[in-house]
Scaffold this motif. Structure first.
Motif, PDB file in Angstrom:
ATOM      1  N   TYR A   1      -0.961  29.682 -13.860  1.00 15.65           N
ATOM      2  CA  TYR A   1       0.189  29.808 -12.973  1.00 15.65           C
ATOM      3  C   TYR A   1       0.040  31.075 -12.145  1.00 15.65           C
ATOM      4  CZ  TYR A   1       3.093  26.370 -15.538  1.00 15.65           C
ATOM      5  OH  TYR A   1       3.615  25.232 -16.089  1.00 15.65           O
TER       6      TYR A   1
ATOM      7  N   GLY B   1      10.744  35.619  -6.081  1.00 16.61           N
ATOM      8  CA  GLY B   1      11.611  34.626  -5.466  1.00 16.61           C
ATOM      9  C   GLY B   1      11.110  33.198  -5.540  1.00 16.61           C
ATOM     10  N   MET B   2       9.926  33.013  -6.143  1.00 10.93           N
ATOM     11  CA  MET B   2       9.363  31.664  -6.202  1.00 10.93           C
ATOM     12  C   MET B   2       9.094  31.209  -7.627  1.00 10.93           C
ATOM     13  SD  MET B   2       6.855  31.676  -2.921  1.00 10.93           S
ATOM     14  CE  MET B   2       7.064  29.934  -2.661  1.00 10.93           C
ATOM     15  N   GLY B   3       9.402  32.035  -8.580  1.00  5.36           N
ATOM     16  CA  GLY B   3       9.146  31.650  -9.961  1.00  5.36           C
ATOM     17  C   GLY B   3       7.657  31.561 -10.235  1.00  5.36           C
ATOM     18  N   LEU B   4       7.281  30.672 -11.137  1.00  2.39           N
ATOM     19  CA  LEU B   4       5.880  30.445 -11.450  1.00  2.39           C
ATOM     20  C   LEU B   4       5.478  29.068 -10.936  1.00  2.39           C
ATOM     21  CD1 LEU B   4       6.969  32.454 -13.829  1.00  2.39           C
ATOM     22  CD2 LEU B   4       4.792  31.857 -14.887  1.00  2.39           C
TER      23      LEU B   4
ATOM     24  N   GLU C   1       0.278  22.351  -8.485  1.00  2.00           N
ATOM     25  CA  GLU C   1       1.045  22.363  -7.244  1.00  2.00           C
ATOM     26  C   GLU C   1       0.351  23.105  -6.106  1.00  2.00           C
ATOM     27  OE1 GLU C   1       4.466  23.840 -10.095  1.00  2.00           O
ATOM     28  OE2 GLU C   1       5.152  23.807  -8.014  1.00  2.00           O
TER      29      GLU C   1
ATOM     30  N   LYS D   1      -0.786  25.286 -24.618  1.00  2.00           N
ATOM     31  CA  LYS D   1       0.184  24.459 -25.334  1.00  2.00           C
ATOM     32  C   LYS D   1      -0.528  23.754 -26.472  1.00  2.00           C
ATOM     33  CE  LYS D   1       3.030  21.766 -22.953  1.00  2.00           C
ATOM     34  NZ  LYS D   1       4.107  20.816 -22.658  1.00  2.00           N
TER      35      LYS D   1
ATOM     36  N   TYR E   1       5.244  16.825 -26.744  1.00  2.00           N
ATOM     37  CA  TYR E   1       5.086  17.319 -25.384  1.00  2.00           C
ATOM     38  C   TYR E   1       6.057  18.423 -25.057  1.00  2.00           C
ATOM     39  CZ  TYR E   1       9.169  15.005 -23.192  1.00  2.00           C
ATOM     40  OH  TYR E   1      10.419  14.627 -22.813  1.00  2.00           O
ATOM     41  N   ASN E   2       7.099  18.555 -25.874  1.00  2.00           N
ATOM     42  CA  ASN E   2       8.042  19.614 -25.579  1.00  2.00           C
ATOM     43  C   ASN E   2       7.746  20.892 -26.360  1.00  2.00           C
ATOM     44  OD1 ASN E   2       8.671  18.701 -28.063  1.00  2.00           O
ATOM     45  ND2 ASN E   2      10.789  18.206 -27.643  1.00  2.00           N
TER      46      ASN E   2
ATOM     47  N   LEU F   1       5.087  26.686 -24.189  1.00  2.00           N
ATOM     48  CA  LEU F   1       3.875  27.315 -23.685  1.00  2.00           C
ATOM     49  C   LEU F   1       3.772  28.734 -24.241  1.00  2.00           C
ATOM     50  CD1 LEU F   1       3.791  24.931 -21.708  1.00  2.00           C
ATOM     51  CD2 LEU F   1       3.150  26.549 -19.923  1.00  2.00           C
TER      52      LEU F   1
ATOM     53  N   PHE G   1      13.854  24.678 -21.320  1.00  2.00           N
ATOM     54  CA  PHE G   1      13.567  25.931 -22.007  1.00  2.00           C
ATOM     55  C   PHE G   1      14.142  27.103 -21.202  1.00  2.00           C
ATOM     56  CE2 PHE G   1      10.210  24.477 -24.947  1.00  2.00           C
ATOM     57  CZ  PHE G   1       9.864  23.276 -24.377  1.00  2.00           C
TER      58      PHE G   1
ATOM     59  N   TYR H   1      13.804  33.040 -16.925  1.00  2.00           N
ATOM     60  CA  TYR H   1      13.378  31.829 -16.236  1.00  2.00           C
ATOM     61  C   TYR H   1      13.838  30.600 -17.009  1.00  2.00           C
ATOM     62  CZ  TYR H   1      10.117  34.549 -13.367  1.00  2.00           C
ATOM     63  OH  TYR H   1       9.561  35.438 -12.492  1.00  2.00           O
TER      64      TYR H   1
ATOM     65  N   CYS I   1      10.293  20.895 -18.851  1.00  2.00           N
ATOM     66  CA  CYS I   1       8.995  20.440 -19.340  1.00  2.00           C
ATOM     67  C   CYS I   1       8.802  18.966 -19.015  1.00  2.00           C
ATOM     68  CB  CYS I   1       8.898  20.665 -20.847  1.00  2.00           C
ATOM     69  SG  CYS I   1       7.308  20.214 -21.543  1.00  2.00           S
TER      70      CYS I   1
ATOM     71  N   LEU J   1       5.267  23.017 -17.202  1.00  2.00           N
ATOM     72  CA  LEU J   1       6.629  23.505 -17.033  1.00  2.00           C
ATOM     73  C   LEU J   1       6.903  23.702 -15.542  1.00  2.00           C
ATOM     74  CD1 LEU J   1       7.146  26.224 -19.800  1.00  2.00           C
ATOM     75  CD2 LEU J   1       7.972  23.875 -19.780  1.00  2.00           C
ATOM     76  N   ILE J   2       8.058  23.264 -15.106  1.00  2.00           N
ATOM     77  CA  ILE J   2       8.535  23.555 -13.767  1.00  2.00           C
ATOM     78  C   ILE J   2       9.561  24.666 -13.905  1.00  2.00           C
ATOM     79  CG2 ILE J   2       9.777  22.689 -11.753  1.00  2.00           C
ATOM     80  CD1 ILE J   2       8.694  19.931 -12.404  1.00  2.00           C
ATOM     81  N   PHE J   3       9.300  25.777 -13.242  1.00  2.00           N
ATOM     82  CA  PHE J   3      10.154  26.953 -13.405  1.00  2.00           C
ATOM     83  C   PHE J   3      11.161  27.087 -12.276  1.00  2.00           C
ATOM     84  CE2 PHE J   3       8.323  29.303 -16.914  1.00  2.00           C
ATOM     85  CZ  PHE J   3       7.066  28.738 -17.039  1.00  2.00           C
ATOM     86  N   GLY J   4      12.301  27.641 -12.613  1.00  2.00           N
ATOM     87  CA  GLY J   4      13.229  28.093 -11.595  1.00  2.00           C
ATOM     88  C   GLY J   4      12.717  29.393 -10.997  1.00  2.00           C
ATOM     89  N   GLN J   5      13.454  29.888 -10.023  1.00  2.00           N
ATOM     90  CA  GLN J   5      13.009  31.079  -9.292  1.00  2.00           C
ATOM     91  C   GLN J   5      13.187  32.356 -10.103  1.00  2.00           C
ATOM     92  OE1 GLN J   5      15.195  28.744  -8.409  1.00  2.00           O
ATOM     93  NE2 GLN J   5      15.189  28.373  -6.204  1.00  2.00           N
ATOM     94  N   GLY J   6      13.941  32.263 -11.179  1.00  2.17           N
ATOM     95  CA  GLY J   6      14.161  33.430 -12.022  1.00  2.17           C
ATOM     96  C   GLY J   6      15.422  34.185 -11.650  1.00  2.17           C
TER      97      GLY J   6
END
Lengths: 115, 112
Positions: free
Chosen positions: A35, A40-43, A59, A94, A100-101, A104, B34, B86, B90, B100-105
């Motif tokens: 990642y 401002g964009m997270g990961l 992505e 993971k 799957y949940n 990480l 999460f 964050y 998942c 994982l898709i993360f928010g912006q924090g």
């Protein structure tokens, strides 16, 4: 038991230079991810691997390549660094596919600056 | 499309005050959510996950499918809670390797 180890911790590159970031894990996890973290964009996911010898795009894969020759190592390469690749890079792993949940596990990060 | 939104970039509270960090998600399936915490310049650490319904360091989060939210709450904030938080969704393993898709924090600042 070190968990997830990233090297180097810091690096400054000039535009056009290349480098490889190493992620090593000792937890025998199948899944590994790279990642990048930007304000401002997270990961955002760059590339990932579901097992030794396999890799896939996430992505934001452009400008990066990866390899997973050994189960415990996941390498991220920048062939020709650009200022837009200035970021903090995190490797994550993971556990197996049975849950799957499962969470990480993250490395400490590599702070890269491209000038 | 799958998406996680944390509307607040920065949340500043005084010690002892209640805290609520907002998280909304967009996902067509059954969500696995999460909360991760990142203390200054450290690695991200798992704080809690909705499936376990546990309380870690006094924090709780309840999944509200009707409002598609997973807000993080703590009744009395402590200075050591200051960190970046964050929210993450998942995906199943067949979908981009269970990423994982993360928010912006949201940066939480707890003042003395």
């Amino acid at each position: 038991n070190a968990g997830v180890t990233q090297t180097p911790k810091f690096r400054v590159l000039k535009t056009g230079q290349s480098m490889t970031l190493l992620c090593a894990q000792d937890m025998n996890h199948e899944y590994m991810y790279w990642y990048r973290q930007d304000p401002g964009m997270g990961l955002r996911l760059i590339h990932y691997s579901v097992g030794e010898g396999t890799t896939a795009k996430g992505e934001v894969p452009d400008g990066y390549n990866v390899s997973r020759l050994k189960k415990q190592n996941f390498l991220l390469g920048l062939e020709s660094a650009a200022p837009s690749q200035t970021s903090v890079y995190f490797c994550a792993t993971k556990q197996d596919s049975s849950s799957y949940n499962s969470p990480l596990h993250f490395g400490n990060g590599t702070r890269l600056t491209v000038t | 499309a799958q998406r996680v939104t944390q509307p607040e970039k920065l949340l500043s509270v005084f010690k002892g005050a209640p805290v609520e960090l907002k998280c909304n998600y967009s996902y067509s399936g059954s969500p696995e959510l999460f909360w991760y915490v990142q203390y200054s310049r450290q690695r991200l650490q798992l704080l809690l996950r909705h499936i376990s319904r546990e309380s870690i360091k006094g924090f709780t989060a309840d999944l509200n499918k009707g409002e598609t939210s997973f807000h993080l709450k703590k009744p009395f904030a402590q200075e050591e809670d200051s960190a970046m938080y964050y929210c993450a969704l998942c995906l199943p393993l067949y979908n981009q390797g269970g990423k994982l898709i993360f928010g912006q924090g949201t940066e939480l600042s707890v003042k003395p």
